[in-house]
Design a protein around this motif. Sequence first.
Motif, PDB file in Angstrom:
ATOM      1  N   ALA A  38      13.628 -15.882 -28.322  1.00  0.00           N
ATOM      2  CA  ALA A  38      12.696 -14.742 -28.552  1.00  0.00           C
ATOM      3  C   ALA A  38      11.189 -15.420 -28.287  1.00  0.00           C
ATOM      4  O   ALA A  38      10.252 -14.540 -27.696  1.00  0.00           O
ATOM      5  N   GLU A  39      11.078 -16.734 -28.711  1.00  0.00           N
ATOM      6  CA  GLU A  39       9.593 -17.274 -28.468  1.00  0.00           C
ATOM      7  C   GLU A  39       9.439 -17.143 -26.869  1.00  0.00           C
ATOM      8  O   GLU A  39       8.050 -16.942 -26.617  1.00  0.00           O
ATOM      9  N   THR A  40      10.212 -17.324 -26.067  1.00  0.00           N
ATOM     10  CA  THR A  40       9.963 -17.395 -24.585  1.00  0.00           C
ATOM     11  C   THR A  40       9.501 -15.792 -24.196  1.00  0.00           C
ATOM     12  O   THR A  40       8.470 -15.899 -23.506  1.00  0.00           O
ATOM     13  N   VAL A  41      10.022 -14.951 -24.880  1.00  0.00           N
ATOM     14  CA  VAL A  41       9.625 -13.375 -24.265  1.00  0.00           C
ATOM     15  C   VAL A  41       8.414 -13.522 -24.777  1.00  0.00           C
ATOM     16  O   VAL A  41       7.187 -13.011 -23.833  1.00  0.00           O
ATOM     17  N   GLY A  42       7.470 -13.874 -25.989  1.00  0.00           N
ATOM     18  CA  GLY A  42       6.240 -13.943 -26.320  1.00  0.00           C
ATOM     19  C   GLY A  42       5.513 -14.725 -25.657  1.00  0.00           C
ATOM     20  O   GLY A  42       4.165 -14.161 -25.154  1.00  0.00           O
ATOM     21  N   LEU A  43       5.890 -15.969 -25.224  1.00  0.00           N
ATOM     22  CA  LEU A  43       4.989 -16.583 -24.259  1.00  0.00           C
ATOM     23  C   LEU A  43       4.836 -16.131 -22.887  1.00  0.00           C
ATOM     24  O   LEU A  43       3.650 -16.291 -22.292  1.00  0.00           O
ATOM     25  N   LEU A  44       5.592 -15.491 -22.412  1.00  0.00           N
ATOM     26  CA  LEU A  44       5.690 -14.788 -21.102  1.00  0.00           C
ATOM     27  C   LEU A  44       4.925 -13.560 -21.262  1.00  0.00           C
ATOM     28  O   LEU A  44       4.042 -13.158 -20.221  1.00  0.00           O
ATOM     29  N   ALA A  45       4.920 -12.705 -22.168  1.00  0.00           N
ATOM     30  CA  ALA A  45       4.157 -11.527 -22.267  1.00  0.00           C
ATOM     31  C   ALA A  45       2.638 -11.627 -22.562  1.00  0.00           C
ATOM     32  O   ALA A  45       1.799 -11.035 -22.158  1.00  0.00           O
ATOM     33  N   SER A  46       2.081 -12.896 -23.328  1.00  0.00           N
ATOM     34  CA  SER A  46       1.050 -13.187 -23.594  1.00  0.00           C
ATOM     35  C   SER A  46       0.230 -13.819 -22.441  1.00  0.00           C
ATOM     36  O   SER A  46      -0.956 -13.728 -22.362  1.00  0.00           O
ATOM     37  N   GLY A  47       1.326 -14.332 -21.323  1.00  0.00           N
ATOM     38  CA  GLY A  47       0.504 -15.049 -20.363  1.00  0.00           C
ATOM     39  C   GLY A  47       0.052 -16.436 -20.653  1.00  0.00           C
ATOM     40  O   GLY A  47      -0.258 -17.099 -19.526  1.00  0.00           O
ATOM     41  N   GLU A  48       0.493 -16.736 -21.752  1.00  0.00           N
ATOM     42  CA  GLU A  48       0.436 -18.379 -22.111  1.00  0.00           C
ATOM     43  C   GLU A  48       1.319 -19.245 -21.221  1.00  0.00           C
ATOM     44  O   GLU A  48       0.539 -20.356 -20.833  1.00  0.00           O
ATOM     45  N   VAL A  49       2.532 -18.529 -20.867  1.00  0.00           N
ATOM     46  CA  VAL A  49       3.105 -19.115 -19.888  1.00  0.00           C
ATOM     47  C   VAL A  49       3.149 -18.624 -18.493  1.00  0.00           C
ATOM     48  O   VAL A  49       3.540 -17.178 -18.536  1.00  0.00           O
ATOM     49  N   GLU A  50       2.686 -18.856 -17.449  1.00  0.00           N
ATOM     50  CA  GLU A  50       2.606 -18.259 -16.304  1.00  0.00           C
ATOM     51  C   GLU A  50       3.783 -18.812 -15.209  1.00  0.00           C
ATOM     52  O   GLU A  50       3.897 -19.831 -14.702  1.00  0.00           O
ATOM     53  N   ALA A  51       4.647 -17.784 -15.205  1.00  0.00           N
ATOM     54  CA  ALA A  51       5.905 -18.195 -14.473  1.00  0.00           C
ATOM     55  C   ALA A  51       6.223 -17.432 -13.100  1.00  0.00           C
ATOM     56  O   ALA A  51       7.043 -17.777 -12.298  1.00  0.00           O
ATOM     57  N   ALA A  52       5.158 -16.314 -12.763  1.00  0.00           N
ATOM     58  CA  ALA A  52       5.479 -15.660 -11.488  1.00  0.00           C
ATOM     59  C   ALA A  52       5.443 -16.453 -10.194  1.00  0.00           C
ATOM     60  O   ALA A  52       6.352 -16.053  -9.279  1.00  0.00           O
ATOM     61  N   ALA A  53       5.119 -17.658 -10.167  1.00  0.00           N
ATOM     62  CA  ALA A  53       4.841 -18.389  -8.926  1.00  0.00           C
ATOM     63  C   ALA A  53       6.362 -18.750  -8.653  1.00  0.00           C
ATOM     64  O   ALA A  53       6.805 -19.312  -7.577  1.00  0.00           O
ATOM     65  N   LEU A  54       7.373 -18.876  -9.738  1.00  0.00           N
ATOM     66  CA  LEU A  54       8.662 -19.243  -9.418  1.00  0.00           C
ATOM     67  C   LEU A  54       9.482 -18.336  -8.397  1.00  0.00           C
ATOM     68  O   LEU A  54      10.536 -18.663  -7.855  1.00  0.00           O
ATOM     69  N   ILE A  55       8.948 -17.101  -8.610  1.00  0.00           N
ATOM     70  CA  ILE A  55       9.764 -15.939  -7.916  1.00  0.00           C
ATOM     71  C   ILE A  55       9.197 -16.164  -6.313  1.00  0.00           C
ATOM     72  O   ILE A  55       8.389 -15.928  -5.816  1.00  0.00           O
ATOM     73  N   THR A  56      10.490 -16.529  -5.658  1.00  0.00           N
ATOM     74  CA  THR A  56      10.095 -16.603  -4.114  1.00  0.00           C
ATOM     75  C   THR A  56      10.918 -15.527  -3.148  1.00  0.00           C
ATOM     76  O   THR A  56      10.859 -15.592  -2.134  1.00  0.00           O
ATOM     77  N   GLY A  57      11.626 -14.476  -3.765  1.00  0.00           N
ATOM     78  CA  GLY A  57      12.351 -13.488  -2.792  1.00  0.00           C
ATOM     79  C   GLY A  57      13.037 -12.548  -3.561  1.00  0.00           C
ATOM     80  O   GLY A  57      13.391 -12.842  -4.777  1.00  0.00           O
TER      81      GLY A  57
END
Length: 361
Positions: free
Chosen positions: A313-332
């Motif tokens: 649940a904490e991870t959802v919040g971190l991603l939604a807030s932008g505190e953790v930026e993860a989009a660069a992981l997606i390559t295809g």
Amino acid sequence: MMRAVVLEDGELTVQEIPEPVPGPGEVLVDVLRAGICGSDKSCAIHGDGFNRASQALMGIDMLDLDHPIVFGHEFVARVVSYGPETQQTIPEGTRVVSMPMLLREQPVLLGFVGPDTPGAYAERILLSEALMIPVPDELSTDVAALTEPMAVALRSVNRVDVAADDVPLVLGCGPIGLAVIAILKARGIGPIVAADLSAERRELAKAMGADAVVDPRQESPYAAWMQAAATDDPARMAPPTAIFGQLPLRPTIGFECTGAPGLLQQIVAGAPAGSRISVAGINLDPDTIEPAHGILKELDIRFSLYYSPEEFAETVGLLASGEVEAAALITGHVGLDGVAAAFSRLGTAPTEAKILIDPAR
């Protein structure tokens, strides 16, 4: 009927399977995105290794390799309909994420069983209502699909009790190593040293927040780690150990994210005394370490798997807030018909990190 990617006789093929029917407390959902995980690839190629470990520890086979399996434990979905004995507090049509588990009398790990309870390499799956978390409007569908692997990374970081002045080394810049870097960066931990044989993955590590990247063929990751941790301030130095005494280093934490044979002993040998080591890479074969190295250095080694409901649940919040930026992981992105080819690319293309499946593609 619906379409799904099925592992059968060692081959991944798209097949028509029955649409699952929700039981008590369960929900039928449309899969919007599913991530291809390295453990999926490991199960497809080395499923017997998983079974050896689960037989030794629990007396059961984790995977039924004699029957079809539908992978997919990383996903974001949309609520379609509710089964019996549900509260229905989340409206139909809502995007949701969930821990990949059905809370039955005999719990089901989604993504590791057959077409009767398929994982997310399918058009529709079942979820337990009690585990569903609505996806905030500000969180994109693609990034929401990264909740599960980012939660794995959060767990790996939490396992070694990371503190503000720690200096980390991340060995392996695949999806989990990159996710660990993102979590560390969000917490302000650094400088972060990352090591990988691939130049492309080292560039991805920089994009995710690594401060220094190392090619192990050209430079010792452990020398770079100690250089990054060096300090002449006694107040910042790690506590002394019995044999090595006080070292002029800040506290050091290592993350083994490859699962490659021999890497655990390498980090045990290379880590500064007093280091804490988190092991998230899965090695399915026997390996060897020299315990005396760890004893003399007073190392802490902690293995990590999955996450708690609170960490998910904490991870959802971190991603939604932008505190953790993860989009660069997606390559295809691929559709269901492209999954088999994507498995091959993930084994050979260093530019690939996280490939997402869009069943509607």
